[in-house]
Enzyme design. Structure first.
Site, PDB file in Angstrom:
ATOM      1  N   GLY A  13       8.645  -0.923  -0.377  1.00 15.67           N
ATOM      2  CA  GLY A  13       8.600  -2.034   0.562  1.00 15.67           C
ATOM      3  C   GLY A  13       7.225  -2.184   1.167  1.00 15.67           C
ATOM      4  O   GLY A  13       6.240  -2.346   0.458  1.00 15.67           O
ATOM      5  N   ALA A  16       3.122  -4.750   0.758  1.00 15.52           N
ATOM      6  CA  ALA A  16       3.053  -5.133  -0.657  1.00 15.52           C
ATOM      7  C   ALA A  16       4.416  -5.548  -1.187  1.00 15.52           C
ATOM      8  O   ALA A  16       4.555  -6.590  -1.854  1.00 15.52           O
ATOM      9  CB  ALA A  16       2.491  -3.980  -1.482  1.00 15.52           C
ATOM     10  N   SER A  39      12.741   3.125   1.177  1.00 16.78           N
ATOM     11  CA  SER A  39      13.350   4.132   2.040  1.00 16.78           C
ATOM     12  C   SER A  39      12.586   4.214   3.344  1.00 16.78           C
ATOM     13  O   SER A  39      11.354   4.299   3.339  1.00 16.78           O
ATOM     14  CB  SER A  39      13.357   5.505   1.362  1.00 16.78           C
ATOM     15  OG  SER A  39      13.784   6.500   2.270  1.00 16.78           O
ATOM     16  N   ILE A  42      10.237   7.232   3.846  1.00 18.90           N
ATOM     17  CA  ILE A  42       8.886   7.282   3.269  1.00 18.90           C
ATOM     18  C   ILE A  42       7.988   6.391   4.108  1.00 18.90           C
ATOM     19  O   ILE A  42       8.216   5.188   4.234  1.00 18.90           O
ATOM     20  CB  ILE A  42       8.887   6.805   1.805  1.00 18.90           C
ATOM     21  CG1 ILE A  42       9.765   7.727   0.952  1.00 18.90           C
ATOM     22  CG2 ILE A  42       7.463   6.770   1.253  1.00 18.90           C
ATOM     23  CD1 ILE A  42       9.904   7.285  -0.486  1.00 18.90           C
ATOM     24  N   LYS A  78      -8.916 -14.385  13.752  1.00 13.79           N
ATOM     25  CA  LYS A  78     -10.107 -13.692  13.254  1.00 13.79           C
ATOM     26  C   LYS A  78     -11.068 -14.703  12.646  1.00 13.79           C
ATOM     27  O   LYS A  78     -10.732 -15.393  11.674  1.00 13.79           O
ATOM     28  CB  LYS A  78      -9.715 -12.643  12.205  1.00 13.79           C
ATOM     29  CG  LYS A  78     -10.920 -11.935  11.600  1.00 13.79           C
ATOM     30  CD  LYS A  78     -10.506 -10.949  10.529  1.00 13.79           C
ATOM     31  CE  LYS A  78     -11.739 -10.360   9.844  1.00 13.79           C
ATOM     32  NZ  LYS A  78     -11.403  -9.465   8.728  1.00 13.79           N
ATOM     33  N   GLU A 341     -14.025  -4.927   4.344  1.00 12.33           N
ATOM     34  CA  GLU A 341     -14.037  -6.392   4.365  1.00 12.33           C
ATOM     35  C   GLU A 341     -12.629  -6.979   4.396  1.00 12.33           C
ATOM     36  O   GLU A 341     -12.417  -8.123   3.993  1.00 12.33           O
ATOM     37  CB  GLU A 341     -14.828  -6.935   3.174  1.00 12.33           C
ATOM     38  CG  GLU A 341     -16.345  -6.868   3.359  1.00 12.33           C
ATOM     39  CD  GLU A 341     -16.876  -7.902   4.359  1.00 12.33           C
ATOM     40  OE1 GLU A 341     -16.094  -8.764   4.797  1.00 12.33           O
ATOM     41  OE2 GLU A 341     -18.085  -7.845   4.680  1.00 12.33           O
ATOM     42  N   ILE A 345      -4.841  -6.662   2.078  1.00 15.92           N
ATOM     43  CA  ILE A 345      -3.718  -7.600   2.034  1.00 15.92           C
ATOM     44  C   ILE A 345      -4.035  -8.754   1.094  1.00 15.92           C
ATOM     45  O   ILE A 345      -3.149  -9.255   0.381  1.00 15.92           O
ATOM     46  CB  ILE A 345      -3.380  -8.082   3.457  1.00 15.92           C
ATOM     47  CG1 ILE A 345      -2.746  -6.923   4.253  1.00 15.92           C
ATOM     48  CG2 ILE A 345      -2.448  -9.287   3.433  1.00 15.92           C
ATOM     49  CD1 ILE A 345      -2.464  -7.233   5.700  1.00 15.92           C
TER      50      ILE A 345
END
Length: 497
Positions: A13, A16, A39, A42, A78, A341, A345
């Site tokens: 999950g 990403a 999970s 994790i 930003k 930079e 994402i």
């Protein structure tokens, strides 16, 4: 790869996994069953809190309301990254999302500015002609309703990446994505083709599919561990292999930019959200101990610490093939570049969009896989080169780390780009390079590269004419700023927070 794709399983999950699920559920027909296995036991890396402008396109395509998104992720605007101490200690510059100046015909704006600096005594910096910079310096922001390109002000966001993942999870589940809680114990492969056929969880449940997306982070459970795709190590160019991250209280004044602060051991990030500030330090364990890095970080925090700092380890590089057989790796499972930079994402977004543009639920995939991998390679390599640029052009003398970064043997494409700009002030753009000319221009100038010449076309203009044009342009860039709200006032009014 052949055959119909009716079932897709996303392994992992986080940002990403849920960005992938959201885009797939939007693009693919409802007949395609999408399952995400993750999970809560994790942990996720969760430091990718700063973005670049294409995130707007991603959210808009999904139909996400910007006001709700900012409010639910504690987001802020930003406009730029401020680089402090990168060239030498005590100096700073901005890499903004804007373009300094304006399109002025045959030659790029920097050539007009260079002539005025060299011959006409102009005392304005390149950034004085950049609306994003002017807003950063005064902590202002407002949306400008204008078609005038001079007043374009591209922006991105800072946000809580964990909250963004939850936001996209709610979106995806409404779109029909099925979430499964559980830890993957075994990956089932076809003994003949080597294709992955299913995942078995610790509790015995099994999930079969025709296509898999590996979002298992640096473990690379499907693509690397199961299919054996090798990892290319880029640490000879980017030796940083460690980071320590910690949150601190929100700032009294929330700037509309990310701070990147160079220290003798590495560099520190500060990302301002509305409920806290994200902080971290990136360093190389070959040059700096964990204790030294921790001391440097804690001595330079902007506000009171929240929680316990956590150590992250990584290896800069990428997988040799991002798509192999019936598996595509997205996010950290496909590679890692330090967040200098704010591209982590973006690389998730880019991979998902590229996959969906090339995707078909029927047919042969040999040429598609090759094209996907080729474009992915070029894109991440140009980002890698842009990050190396910051390090290599430093003039610091306070540590072996910075001195050694000046002596790197550069990738040929990057070396040519620097040499061309140093000789002529020209910049060429690479295919699939997300950083356009204005970005390379700002970083090279900010790091101290002064072109030896400007384009001769500029000499066709008289000194008086050039001075008048630059004066009018500078005034036009400054005009909207006086009417703007502070960044915090904008956020409160816009989101109703």
């Amino acid at each position: 790869m052949t055959g119909a794709i009716n079932r897709i399983v996303i392994a992992g999950g986080g940002t990403a996994g849920w960005m992938t699920a959201a885009m797939m559920s939007k693009v693919l027909p409802k007949s395609v069953e999408i399952t995400l296995v993750e999970s809560e036991a994790i942990g996720i890396v969760g430091v990718g809190e700063a973005t670049i402008p294409p995130i707007q396109t991603f959210n808009q395509y999904l139909g996400i309301d910007e006001k709700a998104f900012l409010k639910e992720t504690n987001g802020s605007i930003k406009l730029a990254i401020k680089f402090e101490n990168w060239r030498t200690q005590g100096e700073s510059y901005y890499h903004t999302f804007g373009s300094p100046g304006a399109n002025m015909g045959f030659s790029s704006f920097q050539h007009y500015w260079l002539r005025a600096k060299k011959e006409l005594g102009l005392n304005a910096s390149l950034w004085d002609f950049d609306l994003n910079y002017l807003c950063c310096e005064q902590n202002k922001f407002n949306k400008i309703n204008s078609n005038n390109p001079i007043h374009q002000m591209p922006y991105a966001y800072h946000f809580d990446s964990g909250l963004y993942g939850q936001f996209l999870r709610r979106y995806s589940e409404k779109q029909g994505v099925k979430r499964v809680e559980g830890i993957i114990q075994h990956v089932k492969q076809n003994p003949n083709s080597g294709f992955i056929e299913g995942l078995q969880l610790e509790d015995g449940r099994q999930f079969e599919a025709d296509f898999f997306v590996d979002c298992t982070g640096t473990r690379g459970l499907l693509l690397q561990q199961t299919l054996g795709v090798q990892y290319q190590d880029w640490s000879h160019w980017l030796p940083a292999d460690s980071a320590i991250a910690v949150a601190t209280e929100e700032l009294d004044i929330i700037p509309p930019y990310t701070r990147s602060i160079a220290h003798n051991v590495g560099w520190q990030w500060q990302i301002p959200l509305t409920h806290r500030t994200g902080n971290g330090i990136v360093y190389s364990s070959s040059y700096c101990s964990d204790d030294n890095a921790m001391e440097t970080l804690t001595d330079n925090l902007p506000s009171k610490m929240l929680g316990t700092p956590r150590k992250l380890s990584f290896k800069t590089g990428k997988v040799e093939k991002q798509w192999h057989k019936n598996v595509v790796a997205i996010g950290l499972a496909s590679g890692f570049l330090e967040p200098l930079e704010s591209t982590s994402i973006y690389l998730i977004q880019s991979a998902v969009v590229r996959l969906m543009k090339m995707f078909s639920t029927q047919g042969h995939y040999g040429s598609v896989i090759n094209a996907f991998n080729r474009e992915s390679d070029i894109e991440i390599e140009t980002i890698r080169d842009f990050i190396i640029l910051h390090y290599n052009l430093n003039e610091r003398t306070d540590s072996d780390f910075w001195r050694d970064m000046r002596d790197l043997t550069l990738p040929p494409r990057l070396a040519q780009k620097i040499e061309l700009f140093r000789d002529s002030g020209a910049i060429f753009n690479d295919q699939y390079d997300i950083f356009l000319d204005a970005s390379w221009l700002q970083v090279m100038l900010g790091q101290g590269v002064t072109p030896a010449s400007y384009h001769p076309n500029i000499d066709g203009m008289s000194g008086t004419e050039l001075t008048n044009i630059l004066t009018q342009l500078r005034q036009a860039k400054q005009a909207p700023v006086a009417q703007m709200m502070s960044h915090q006032q904008f956020l409160k009014k816009y989101t109703g927070a």
